[in-house]
Scaffold this active site. Structure first.
Site, PDB file in Angstrom:
ATOM      1  N   GLU A  16       0.822  -1.209   0.000  1.00  0.00           N
ATOM      2  CA  GLU A  16       0.000   0.000   0.000  1.00  0.00           C
ATOM      3  C   GLU A  16       0.856   1.260   0.000  1.00  0.00           C
ATOM      4  OE1 GLU A  16      -3.437  -2.405   2.393  1.00  0.00           O
ATOM      5  OE2 GLU A  16      -2.360  -0.809   3.448  1.00  0.00           O
ATOM      6  N   ILE A 101      -6.352   3.656   3.246  1.00  0.00           N
ATOM      7  CA  ILE A 101      -6.578   2.358   2.627  1.00  0.00           C
ATOM      8  C   ILE A 101      -6.455   1.252   3.673  1.00  0.00           C
ATOM      9  CG2 ILE A 101      -4.137   2.222   1.937  1.00  0.00           C
ATOM     10  CD1 ILE A 101      -5.076   0.691  -0.596  1.00  0.00           C
ATOM     11  N   CYS A 102      -7.175   0.151   3.440  1.00  0.00           N
ATOM     12  CA  CYS A 102      -7.080  -1.066   4.239  1.00  0.00           C
ATOM     13  C   CYS A 102      -7.641  -0.842   5.644  1.00  0.00           C
ATOM     14  CB  CYS A 102      -5.641  -1.567   4.253  1.00  0.00           C
ATOM     15  SG  CYS A 102      -5.443  -3.273   4.819  1.00  0.00           S
ATOM     16  N   ALA A 103      -6.835  -0.959   6.669  1.00  0.00           N
ATOM     17  CA  ALA A 103      -7.281  -0.727   8.042  1.00  0.00           C
ATOM     18  C   ALA A 103      -7.305   0.756   8.391  1.00  0.00           C
ATOM     19  CB  ALA A 103      -6.369  -1.468   9.019  1.00  0.00           C
ATOM     20  N   TYR A 122     -10.589  -2.492   4.643  1.00  0.00           N
ATOM     21  CA  TYR A 122     -10.386  -3.933   4.682  1.00  0.00           C
ATOM     22  C   TYR A 122     -11.620  -4.514   5.377  1.00  0.00           C
ATOM     23  CZ  TYR A 122      -7.772  -8.267   4.793  1.00  0.00           C
ATOM     24  OH  TYR A 122      -7.367  -9.558   4.572  1.00  0.00           O
TER      25      TYR A 122
END
Length: 182
Positions: A16, A101-103, A122
């Site tokens: 990322e 992004i993601c967590a 996520y």
């Protein structure tokens, strides 16, 4: 030229962070890596990155966007840092772009900028986002906030940032040159 800051904490997700930094720099967007401390920042899998500066030198008025990569324990480290939360709030309150992004969208949520917005993350972080209209799209944009899902969506997320800061034509050129289909 647009300017973006990417805060890095120990335990960040390599794909990322590096995808975002690489693609933005390819687009000619000045991208500054700001570590939470002096010296190298160690990723979730032991990759060492030497940031350009520390978070203490960053001011929202000097940048167009702040982008948070995910990864664990990197996201928890970003979330625990009051300097990061204050920066997110400064960017958001000035109408500048914020992204995660993601967590990491849960860091945006804890900074108070996702309330009532469309967002993604996520999958296991969905419940940590609070009162959002949760979508499972690759990239979700709501006003000045961009969120994305995880390592597999990092390039598409970065290309969306390029589109926002440098235009669709530039993003399309990069997609073609890099053989991305986002």
């Amino acid at each position: 030229m647009a300017r973006v800051v990417v805060p890095l904490a120990d335990g960040f997700e390599e794909i990322e962070a590096m995808s975002i930094i690489d693609i933005l720099r390819r687009a000619g967007i000045e991208t500054i890596i700001a570590g939470l401390h002096e010296g190298p920042i160690i990723s979730a899998r032991g990759v060492k990155v030497l940031p350009d500066t520390t978070i203490d030198t960053i001011k929202a008025e000097d940048f167009d966007m702040i982008v948070l990569p995910g990864g664990q324990p990197g996201t928890d480290n970003l979330n625990a840092d009051e300097r990061v939360k204050k920066l997110i709030q400064d960017f958001y309150n000035k109408g500048k772009l914020t992204g995660a992004i993601c967590a990491a969208p849960y860091v945006l949520a804890n900074a108070g900028v996702l309330e009532g917005k469309k967002a993604t993350s996520y999958p296991t972080y969905k419940e940590k986002l609070g009162n959002v209209d949760y979508l499972e799209d690759i990239v979700v944009e709501d006003s000045n906030v961009l969120t994305s899902r995880g390592p597999g969506t990092a390039a598409c997320f970065a290309l969306k940032i390029v589109e926002k800061l440098a235009g669709k034509e530039k993003a399309d050129q990069l997609k073609q040159a890099m053989l991305f289909n986002c």
